[in-house]
Design a protein around this motif. Structure first.
Motif, PDB file in Angstrom:
ATOM      1  N   ILE A 294      34.702  46.705  31.791  1.00 52.18           N
ATOM      2  CA  ILE A 294      35.696  46.443  32.833  1.00 52.18           C
ATOM      3  C   ILE A 294      35.247  45.323  33.768  1.00 52.18           C
ATOM      4  O   ILE A 294      36.039  44.444  34.146  1.00 52.18           O
ATOM      5  N   ALA A 295      33.966  45.333  34.132  1.00 54.52           N
ATOM      6  CA  ALA A 295      33.474  44.326  35.073  1.00 54.52           C
ATOM      7  C   ALA A 295      33.624  42.915  34.496  1.00 54.52           C
ATOM      8  O   ALA A 295      34.075  41.992  35.195  1.00 54.52           O
TER       9      ALA A 295
ATOM     10  N   ILE B  30      36.825  37.696  33.950  1.00 56.17           N
ATOM     11  CA  ILE B  30      37.583  36.785  33.089  1.00 56.17           C
ATOM     12  C   ILE B  30      39.038  36.701  33.555  1.00 56.17           C
ATOM     13  O   ILE B  30      39.629  35.621  33.614  1.00 56.17           O
ATOM     14  N   ALA B  31      39.610  37.855  33.908  1.00 56.52           N
ATOM     15  CA  ALA B  31      40.996  37.870  34.392  1.00 56.52           C
ATOM     16  C   ALA B  31      41.139  37.031  35.651  1.00 56.52           C
ATOM     17  O   ALA B  31      42.129  36.306  35.832  1.00 56.52           O
ATOM     18  N   ALA B  32      40.141  37.106  36.523  1.00 51.64           N
ATOM     19  CA  ALA B  32      40.181  36.298  37.745  1.00 51.64           C
ATOM     20  C   ALA B  32      40.111  34.814  37.412  1.00 51.64           C
ATOM     21  O   ALA B  32      40.799  33.994  38.028  1.00 51.64           O
ATOM     22  N   ALA B  33      39.287  34.451  36.424  1.00 55.04           N
ATOM     23  CA  ALA B  33      39.173  33.042  36.028  1.00 55.04           C
ATOM     24  C   ALA B  33      40.495  32.518  35.475  1.00 55.04           C
ATOM     25  O   ALA B  33      40.826  31.344  35.650  1.00 55.04           O
ATOM     26  N   TYR B  34      41.265  33.366  34.824  1.00 59.20           N
ATOM     27  CA  TYR B  34      42.558  32.970  34.261  1.00 59.20           C
ATOM     28  C   TYR B  34      43.713  33.161  35.252  1.00 59.20           C
ATOM     29  O   TYR B  34      44.857  32.859  34.926  1.00 59.20           O
ATOM     30  N   GLY B  35      43.407  33.689  36.438  1.00 57.04           N
ATOM     31  CA  GLY B  35      44.443  33.899  37.438  1.00 57.04           C
ATOM     32  C   GLY B  35      45.418  35.006  37.087  1.00 57.04           C
ATOM     33  O   GLY B  35      46.608  34.939  37.444  1.00 57.04           O
TER      34      GLY B  35
ATOM     35  N   GLN C 242      31.772  33.841  32.398  1.00 52.92           N
ATOM     36  CA  GLN C 242      32.755  34.379  33.344  1.00 52.92           C
ATOM     37  C   GLN C 242      34.166  33.921  33.026  1.00 52.92           C
ATOM     38  O   GLN C 242      35.145  34.592  33.363  1.00 52.92           O
ATOM     39  N   SER C 243      34.277  32.769  32.370  1.00 50.93           N
ATOM     40  CA  SER C 243      35.598  32.257  31.993  1.00 50.93           C
ATOM     41  C   SER C 243      36.088  32.818  30.668  1.00 50.93           C
ATOM     42  O   SER C 243      37.202  32.528  30.248  1.00 50.93           O
TER      43      SER C 243
ATOM     44  N   PHE D 222      30.589  34.888  24.754  1.00 47.21           N
ATOM     45  CA  PHE D 222      30.379  36.332  24.772  1.00 47.21           C
ATOM     46  C   PHE D 222      29.043  36.670  24.117  1.00 47.21           C
ATOM     47  O   PHE D 222      28.653  36.055  23.121  1.00 47.21           O
ATOM     48  N   ASN D 223      28.361  37.686  24.678  1.00 49.59           N
ATOM     49  CA  ASN D 223      27.187  38.221  24.012  1.00 49.59           C
ATOM     50  C   ASN D 223      27.600  39.093  22.844  1.00 49.59           C
ATOM     51  O   ASN D 223      28.688  39.672  22.832  1.00 49.59           O
TER      52      ASN D 223
END
Length: 417
Positions: free
Chosen positions: A12-13, A18-23, A154-155, A159-160
């Motif tokens: 979730i974190a 990622i959701a914040a980076a995509y607005g 973050q964007s 991905f790991n």
């Protein structure tokens, strides 16, 4: 794996970041809603275009280094190396190199290069704190490289892995790679100038492979002595050059020539590649200060079978990769952007920011001589002249097939001895 698969493994974190980076505007406590919102946003062409437009050139270079790589996963060390290579405007500049001794001395003294004697009171304390921060950043450039990787994570572009040793590797979603290729391609194409087919053009398809047989035949017929370091004498090299399909002159004495093959210092560009290819295939021998054919070289000559363009192309990629680290991405962009006749000036303008200088070669020399010029010699590109556009290029069908059918990674470079 595609973006949807990788998002499914994220917590979730990470999804919230990622959701914040995509607005995205969605329920941050619902994993399903977060994933759906991210996928919807990532699928919007205008959003991807906006992300590309907002990237600094260093980030674009780093991203570009990943878009055509054949591998699915990268170690942290590999990514750090790529970020470092993407910063050549700053780290390779004369000013930056001149500042390095000052930065080192300042770091040793515990102050920034611009800092004078320490001031007293609050202003002095603030200055000392800022100076300490600047010194720490100067002393640890690795931190800036890691920040780039963290920003890409973050964007949602890196991905790991999620199991076993795979957890320590980084992945780029395949569908995101394609979207970024499309977005960068649109950005480039807007600045290109295209024209009609010129009245005359150069097309060297098959000539390199034919000249490989000419080279073997010449060696078979002549006694060719070599210098102490294994090079041909000037008279013998000149005789060989007169036989080949493309006229070249021996390089003049003086300028440095290294980084593009073992005989690059002795021969002009095209012959150096041809000679190194024959040596790499073990068709020729430099033993006992004589240039001769090996048994496999005699067999190749007797068979008179030309090598396929893909074999020469792949050898060139691997040989030049040390000097031109992103040669694969450059070739793939040229393949896409020169699908029709395009002006050399406009093609150079869009690609030069992605070309790293190599010692004695500035970025323009690397692009024009080492990449575009050799692509013409390899039969991948046609070269013409347009009355309005000047020099123009267009990929050949064989060239397009060779580029699409060959992928290499960082571990496939070769050094000839």
């Amino acid at each position: 794996m595609n973006l949807a698969d990788m998002l499914g493994y994220a917590d979730i974190a990470q999804l919230t970041r990622i959701a914040a980076a995509y607005g995205c505007d969605c329920n941050g406590h619902s994993k399903h809603e977060l994933i759906q919102s991210i996928l919807t946003a990532a699928g919007r062409k205008e959003l991807v275009d906006a992300q590309i437009d907002a990237m600094p050139i260093e980030d674009l270079r780093f991203l570009n280094s990943l878009l055509f790589d054949a591998r699915e996963a990268f170690s942290l060390e590999e990514l750090l190396a790529r970020v470092r290579l993407s910063r050549f405007d700053r780290t390779d500049s004369v000013e930056a190199k001149a500042a390095e001794p000052k930065q080192a001395a300042a770091a040793k003294a515990g102050r920034s290069p611009a800092q004078g004697k320490p001031k007293r009171g609050k202003e002095g304390a603030k200055g000392a704190k800022d100076a300490k921060k600047e010194t720490a950043q100067a002393a640890s450039p690795e931190a800036g490289l890691r920040e780039t990787i963290a920003r890409f994570k973050q964007s949602g572009w890196l991905f790991n892995g999620y199991s076993g040793t795979n957890r320590y590797l980084f992945h780029v979603p395949n569908d995101l790679k394609e979207r970024f290729r499309e977005a960068l391609g649109r950005r480039f194409e807007e600045r290109l100038r295209y024209g009609e087919e010129p009245a005359a053009y150069r097309d060297e398809q098959t000539l390199m492979a034919e000249d490989a047989l000419l080279l073997l035949g010449h060696i078979d017929k002549h006694d060719i002595p070599l210098t102490a370091d294994g090079a041909m004498y000037k008279r013998n090299a000149t005789q060989l050059l007169e036989l080949l399909s493309v006229r070249e002159e021996l390089p003049p004495k003086g300028p440095w020539r290294f980084g593009y093959g073992r005989r690059f210092k002795d021969f002009p560009d095209r012959l150096a590649l041809l000679y190194d290819y024959c040596h790499y295939r073990r068709w020729i021998s430099e033993a006992d200060m004589r240039l001769t054919l090996t048994a496999s070289g005699k067999e190749k000559l007797e068979g008179r079978i030309r090598d396929e363009p893909e074999e020469l192309y792949r050898f060139w990629l691997r040989l030049y990769k040390g000097a031109v680290p992103n040669i694969l991405s450059l070739v793939n962009w040229i393949d896409r952007l020169a699908a029709r006749w395009v002006s050399a000036d406009s093609l150079q303008a869009v690609l030069l920011p992605y070309v790293r200088p190599f010692y004695y070669d500035d970025a323009a020399s690397v692009l024009n001589k080492r990449v575009l010029g050799m692509m013409v010699h390899l039969g991948l590109l046609r070269l013409g002249r347009d009355d309005a556009l000047g020099v123009v290029y267009k990929m050949t069908n064989a060239g397009r097939a060779a580029v699409k059918g060959n992928r290499i990674d960082d571990r496939e470079g070769i050094t000839l001895h």
